[in-house]
Design a protein around this motif. Structure first.
Motif, short mmCIF file in Angstrom:
data_model
loop_
_atom_site.label_atom_id
_atom_site.label_comp_id
_atom_site.label_asym_id
_atom_site.label_seq_id
_atom_site.Cartn_x
_atom_site.Cartn_y
_atom_site.Cartn_z
N GLY A 4 31.21 -10.28 56.31
CA GLY A 4 31.72 -11.55 56.80
C GLY A 4 32.74 -11.42 57.91
N ASP A 5 33.20 -10.19 58.19
CA ASP A 5 34.23 -9.98 59.21
C ASP A 5 33.67 -9.58 60.57
N ILE A 6 32.36 -9.42 60.71
CA ILE A 6 31.82 -8.99 62.00
C ILE A 6 31.85 -10.16 62.99
N SER A 7 31.98 -9.83 64.26
CA SER A 7 32.11 -10.85 65.31
C SER A 7 30.78 -11.56 65.56
N PRO A 8 30.82 -12.76 66.16
CA PRO A 8 29.57 -13.46 66.52
C PRO A 8 28.68 -12.62 67.42
N ALA A 9 29.29 -11.86 68.36
CA ALA A 9 28.49 -11.04 69.28
C ALA A 9 27.75 -9.95 68.52
N PHE A 10 28.41 -9.34 67.56
CA PHE A 10 27.74 -8.28 66.81
C PHE A 10 26.72 -8.85 65.83
N GLN A 11 26.95 -10.07 65.38
CA GLN A 11 25.97 -10.72 64.49
C GLN A 11 24.61 -10.81 65.18
N VAL A 12 24.61 -11.10 66.49
CA VAL A 12 23.35 -11.20 67.24
C VAL A 12 22.64 -9.86 67.26
N LYS A 13 23.38 -8.77 67.48
CA LYS A 13 22.78 -7.43 67.53
C LYS A 13 22.23 -7.02 66.17
N LEU A 14 22.96 -7.34 65.11
CA LEU A 14 22.48 -6.99 63.77
C LEU A 14 21.25 -7.79 63.40
N LEU A 15 21.23 -9.05 63.80
CA LEU A 15 20.07 -9.90 63.53
C LEU A 15 18.81 -9.32 64.18
N ARG A 16 18.93 -8.86 65.42
CA ARG A 16 17.78 -8.29 66.11
C ARG A 16 17.24 -7.06 65.37
N VAL A 17 18.16 -6.24 64.85
CA VAL A 17 17.75 -5.04 64.10
C VAL A 17 16.98 -5.44 62.84
N LEU A 18 17.48 -6.46 62.14
CA LEU A 18 16.83 -6.88 60.90
C LEU A 18 15.49 -7.55 61.18
N GLN A 19 15.41 -8.27 62.27
CA GLN A 19 14.17 -8.96 62.61
C GLN A 19 13.09 -7.99 63.09
N GLU A 20 13.48 -7.06 63.96
CA GLU A 20 12.50 -6.18 64.61
C GLU A 20 12.26 -4.89 63.83
N GLY A 21 13.20 -4.53 62.97
CA GLY A 21 13.05 -3.27 62.25
C GLY A 21 13.19 -2.06 63.16
N GLU A 22 14.01 -2.19 64.21
CA GLU A 22 14.22 -1.09 65.13
C GLU A 22 15.61 -1.15 65.73
N ILE A 23 16.11 0.00 66.14
CA ILE A 23 17.45 0.10 66.72
C ILE A 23 17.34 0.65 68.14
N ARG A 24 18.39 0.38 68.93
CA ARG A 24 18.48 0.95 70.26
C ARG A 24 19.87 1.54 70.42
N PRO A 25 19.99 2.88 70.43
CA PRO A 25 21.31 3.50 70.57
C PRO A 25 21.99 3.08 71.87
N LEU A 26 23.29 3.05 71.86
CA LEU A 26 24.06 2.73 73.06
C LEU A 26 23.75 3.75 74.16
N GLY A 27 23.59 3.25 75.36
CA GLY A 27 23.34 4.14 76.50
C GLY A 27 21.89 4.50 76.70
N THR A 28 20.97 3.88 75.94
CA THR A 28 19.54 4.18 76.13
C THR A 28 18.76 2.87 76.25
N ASN A 29 17.54 2.99 76.76
CA ASN A 29 16.64 1.84 76.83
C ASN A 29 15.48 1.99 75.85
N THR A 30 15.51 3.05 75.07
CA THR A 30 14.43 3.30 74.12
C THR A 30 14.83 2.81 72.73
N THR A 31 13.85 2.36 71.96
CA THR A 31 14.10 1.89 70.60
C THR A 31 13.49 2.85 69.59
N ARG A 32 14.02 2.82 68.36
CA ARG A 32 13.52 3.67 67.30
C ARG A 32 13.26 2.81 66.07
N SER A 33 12.10 2.94 65.49
CA SER A 33 11.75 2.16 64.31
C SER A 33 12.49 2.70 63.09
#
Length: 488
Positions: free
Chosen positions: A267-296
């Motif tokens: 409940g303490d995460i910022s609105p901006a980070f909420q968007v990033k976490l939502l994308r991870v949960l929706q897509e089932g993939e992450i994108r490390p900082l500094g890259t354009n590639t995603t990992r399932s």
């Protein structure tokens, strides 16, 4: 007497060798050589850990000699020393001879000693690593059995029924039943409740009773880090992605692949980070900082918060779509004040744990001490109770933890808690005004007597009563000291 590590110094200059020997002879077993041939002869007969070689010698270069040593004695830690700063020499030494360190002349004695100590430590660590690797090859069945044994112990520790200490009629029974029902299903869960109520314990119980029980469980407190560090921690980063990112980092989501990740204080995460976490949960993939590639990734998410997330959604502070992604199932943990019947069981379990950690043994609590602990509201919940038990164990000088060891704020509410304490007292008192005053008087008498270890003279003096008057009140209210031995 500890054997001194053996080092070999190779230099064609006699004075340079003598200077180094004077510096190192007290700490190391130093061998010296003026030529490559002499150096190789020493390596044939001595167990050399570190070799330091001058770069410019008449018969052969230091890089060429260390390259030969690398082929024949690869375990020797190789260092090169030179008064020249030719970049080609340095690059050649690193690439061809695999040197550990390049030392420039003139060198400082303390710096040279430190570098050689580090080199010896590196040699010893390499040998330890070789032995461990050999053990892994020779005993796979033993290691497999050990891992399975630890896995079984973890599963038993967080079993839905065994892992949560409670009384037979505890309101936690319903919570444990919910855990038992939802654990086998691969759905995200949100645990709510005040700080210290045991949310991480139940998150582990969910994991170790799920289909992912043989995979990793990783926990992260989301309220303790700013957005950039939290994103790096959870999703990883590439070297140079931000200031201080000196190496690639694998994120916790990737490490938890096929397992469970526990996001505390969600409940303490910022609105901006909420968007990033939502994308991870929706897509089932992450994108490390500094890259354009995603990992399932395939991760079960268990989140926890001490906030009312539905109210946070209503106030616009928490995204509704993220809430529904996280809270497929929601379980609320009651505070300790709503299950005071569990306090004796928890206190005894925490005492056993504390005795093991601190190496100090007692027989248990007195009944009077348990009664005092059970009468307190515990605003800090189980974590506060744990601290109180440890404190009592430290102070205890006898066989039992007596009531006089209980903190004053537990025996008698602090000023900040006074209003709540009076409300609870008022709710608990019944009967006429005279009856309620007598109930309150009886409680005050008992609290003062406990603090003075039932010394009636001191209690009477604090209360402004005579010993006869105090004895009369004790008889009227039927107050007497409980038995020493405690039980749950």
């Amino acid at each position: 007497m500890t054997e001194r590590p053996t080092i070999l110094i190779v230099d064609d200059e006699k004075r340079a060798l003598e200077a180094i020997v004077r510096i190192l002879d007290d700490e190391f077993d130093v061998h010296t050589a003026h030529t490559a041939e002499a150096a190789l002869a020493i390596l044939e007969r001595e167990w050399v850990k570190v070799m330091v070689c001058d770069q410019r010698m008449p018969d052969v270069s230091g890089v060429a000699l260390l390259s030969q040593v690398r082929d024949q004695w690869p375990e020797v830690v190789r260092m090169i020393i030179s008064g020249y700063t030719d970049s080609d020499d340095i690059i050649s030494a690193i690439n061809e001879a695999g040197i550990y360190q390049y030392i420039s002349k003139p060198w400082h004695p303390d710096e040279l000693r430190l570098k050689l100590r580090n080199a010896v430590e590196l040699f010893d660590l390499q040998r330890q690593n070789e032995r461990l690797s050999l053990e892994l090859k020779l005993k796979p069945s033993t290691l497999s059995a050990a891992i399975q044994s630890k896995r079984t112990a973890l599963q038993e520790r967080y079993d839905w029924d065994m892992g949560v200490v409670r009384s037979p009629d505890s309101c936690m029974n319903a919570v444990c039943q919910e855990i038992f029902q939802v654990a086998p299903y691969d759905v995200n869960v949100v645990l709510t409740g005040e700080s210290g109520t045991g949310k991480e314990l139940l998150a582990r119980a969910l994991h170790y009773n799920s289909l992912r029980q043989n995979e990793v469980f990783i926990a992260q407190n989301c309220g303790a880090l700013p957005d950039e560090l939290l994103e790096s921690e959870l999703f990883g980063h590439k070297r140079g992605a931000f200031t201080g990112a000196i190496a690639d980092r694998v994120g916790l989501f990737e490490l938890a692949d096929k397992g469970t990740i526990f996001l505390d204080e969600i409940g303490d995460i910022s609105p901006a980070f909420q968007v990033k976490l939502l994308r991870v949960l929706q897509e089932g993939e992450i994108r490390p900082l500094g890259t354009n590639t995603t990992r399932s990734i395939n991760v079960r998410v268990i989140a926890a918060t001490n906030k009312d997330l539905t109210e946070e959604v209503r106030q616009g502070r928490f995204r509704q779509d993220l809430y529904y992604r996280l809270a497929t199932f929601s379980i609320h943990l009651p505070p300790l004040r709503q299950r005071l019947q569990d306090v004796p069981y928890l206190a005894n379990a925490l005492l056993q744990e504390s005795m093991q950690q601190m190496g100090k043994q007692v027989k248990g609590f007195s009944n009077e001490a348990l009664a005092c602990l059970q009468a307190y509201d515990w605003p800090g919940n189980v974590r506060e109770l744990q601290n109180e038990v440890k404190r009592m164990l430290v102070l205890c000088g006898g066989d039992y933890l007596e009531a006089n060891l209980v903190s004053a704020h537990v025996l008698r509410a602090t000023p900040e808690e006074y209003r709540q304490e009076m409300r609870l007292l008022t709710d608990a008192l019944q009967g006429t005004l005279k009856d309620r005053v007598e109930q309150l008087e009886a409680r005050i008498l008992k609290e003062v007597l406990i603090r003075h270890r039932w010394n009636k003279s001191r209690a009477a003096e604090e209360l402004g009563l005579s010993r006869v008057g105090l004895r009369s009140k004790l008889e009227r209210y039927e107050l007497e000291r409980l038995d020493t031995a405690g039980s749950a």
